[in-house]
Design a protein around this motif. Structure first.
Motif, PDB file in Angstrom:
ATOM      1  N   GLN A   1      -3.453  -4.337  -9.640  1.00  0.00           N
ATOM      2  CA  GLN A   1      -3.741  -3.003  -9.120  1.00  0.00           C
ATOM      3  C   GLN A   1      -5.200  -2.970  -8.687  1.00  0.00           C
ATOM      4  N   ASP A   2      -5.403  -2.943  -7.378  1.00  0.00           N
ATOM      5  CA  ASP A   2      -6.740  -3.082  -6.812  1.00  0.00           C
ATOM      6  C   ASP A   2      -7.255  -1.726  -6.341  1.00  0.00           C
ATOM      7  N   GLY A   3      -8.256  -1.215  -7.035  1.00  0.00           N
ATOM      8  CA  GLY A   3      -8.805   0.103  -6.705  1.00  0.00           C
ATOM      9  C   GLY A   3      -9.983   0.065  -5.752  1.00  0.00           C
ATOM     10  N   ARG A   4     -10.350  -1.109  -5.262  1.00  0.00           N
ATOM     11  CA  ARG A   4     -11.486  -1.216  -4.356  1.00  0.00           C
ATOM     12  C   ARG A   4     -11.123  -0.706  -2.953  1.00  0.00           C
ATOM     13  N   THR A   5     -12.128  -0.243  -2.243  1.00  0.00           N
ATOM     14  CA  THR A   5     -11.928   0.189  -0.863  1.00  0.00           C
ATOM     15  C   THR A   5     -12.949  -0.519   0.025  1.00  0.00           C
TER      16      THR A   5
ATOM     17  N   ASN B   1      -1.367  -2.543  -4.330  1.00  0.00           N
ATOM     18  CA  ASN B   1      -0.793  -3.454  -5.315  1.00  0.00           C
ATOM     19  C   ASN B   1      -0.701  -4.847  -4.703  1.00  0.00           C
TER      20      ASN B   1
ATOM     21  N   LYS C   1       0.862  -1.187   0.000  1.00  0.00           N
ATOM     22  CA  LYS C   1       0.000   0.000   0.000  1.00  0.00           C
ATOM     23  C   LYS C   1       0.898   1.237   0.000  1.00  0.00           C
TER      24      LYS C   1
ATOM     25  N   SER D   1      -3.091   3.368  -2.084  1.00  0.00           N
ATOM     26  CA  SER D   1      -3.300   2.591  -3.306  1.00  0.00           C
ATOM     27  C   SER D   1      -2.714   1.202  -3.091  1.00  0.00           C
TER      28      SER D   1
ATOM     29  N   ASN E   1      -5.720  -5.226 -13.648  1.00  0.00           N
ATOM     30  CA  ASN E   1      -6.610  -4.753 -12.592  1.00  0.00           C
ATOM     31  C   ASN E   1      -7.326  -5.959 -12.000  1.00  0.00           C
ATOM     32  N   GLU E   2      -8.121  -5.756 -10.948  1.00  0.00           N
ATOM     33  CA  GLU E   2      -8.726  -6.903 -10.263  1.00  0.00           C
ATOM     34  C   GLU E   2      -9.732  -7.648 -11.135  1.00  0.00           C
TER      35      GLU E   2
END
Length: 288
Positions: A120-124, A107, A99, A105, A219-220
């Motif tokens: 690359q995981d853009g989820r929160t 990875n 992170k 962000s 990406n995920e």
């Protein structure tokens, strides 16, 4: 009063992040959801530095470091026929999570067969903070819940450690996550140790590691497809390597060469049998 507390919390958080800290978590998990009496346990490390954090298996990291050192030693001696007989990797958790602060962000680094991925995981996590408090490992913690990656999670965080991080991909609470578990109790992380790292400590991102094959960045969403493609055909990358003329030699305990096609068939069967039992990944929505 509230403004004063907020300023104190912000300053103490900045001071804490300015130090490099190592947090050790005990990870208990069940690979096969049908084998309720079989739980795996592994020590996981969360290293925090001013620029970000890195989460990884202690045993696997140490084994990987030994393997890398062995390769470098043999390469320096001019030997291109690397010999790893008797070498055994420890640690079953092969992924790592990085992170980057302050954006957090994420990875995610993992392997599928012989391919290595950076996801690359853009989820929160959309946390719901609840009033319940509990003592966990000498910390007074507060409860929070979220739904993430196909599971409902319950976390216990402490503002005594004012940093918004935690094990795996979890982050975003007003204090370190001391414990987190899914509702079925098949994946649990619990803090077991803390130590300050030397001022000279500065971990390097896994994406900068020297490797023979290129790192595949996804990406995920695209990783989910690659994950399920691998489960359906786990030997695909090996067959592609052989089609390109890559010769993979294997020897038995007596040193005799093993028939490559026979070995491939046996390995494929073992991998498919193992994959069938790996029906309870931490991110359950990968299977949906």
């Amino acid at each position: 009063m509230k403004k004063t507390f907020f300023i104190f919390f912000l300053l103490s958080g900045l001071l804490f992040q300015a130090q490099s800290q190592r947090f050790t978590y005990e990870y208990k998990y069940r690979i096969d959801s049908t084998a309720k009496d079989k739980t795996e346990t592994e020590l996981m490390i969360l290293d925090m530095t001013p620029k970000g954090s890195k989460f990884y298996s202690k045993d696997y990291f140490e084994s990987d470091s030994l393997m890398t050192a062995a390769i470098q030693k043999q390469a320096k001696s001019g030997n291109t026929d690397f010999n790893f007989s008797g070498f055994k990797f420890r640690g079953k958790v092969r992924y790592s999570v990085e992170k980057a602060y302050p954006a957090y962000s994420v990875n995610f680094f993992t392997t599928l067969g012989s391919d290595e991925y950076l996801v690359q995981d853009g989820r929160t996590q959309n946390w719901k903070i609840l009033p319940e408090k509990e003592k966990v490992e000498n910390f007074i913690t507060q409860k929070a819940t979220c739904i993430f990656a196909g599971r409902k999670w319950t976390a216990w965080f402490t503002t005594d450690l004012p940093i918004q991080d935690g094990p795996y991909k979890f982050h975003g609470l007003p204090g370190l996550i001391v414990k987190i578990e899914d509702e079925n109790l098949t994946h649990t992380f619990e803090l077991k140790g803390i130590k300050k790292l030397p001022d000279t400590y500065d971990w390097k991102s896994k994406k900068d590691k020297e490797r023979y094959n290129p790192l595949i960045t996804l990406n995920e969403t695209k990783y989910k497809k690659a994950f399920n493609d691998f489960r359906a055909d786990p030997m695909k990358s090996e067959r592609q390597m052989m089609a390109q003329g890559v010769i993979i030699e294997e020897r038995d305990d007596s040193g005799k060469l093993v028939d490559p096609e026979k070995s491939r068939r046996e390995q494929e069967k073992k991998m498919k049998d193992r994959i069938k039992k790996e029906n309870n990944p931490i991110e359950l929505d990968l299977l949906k």
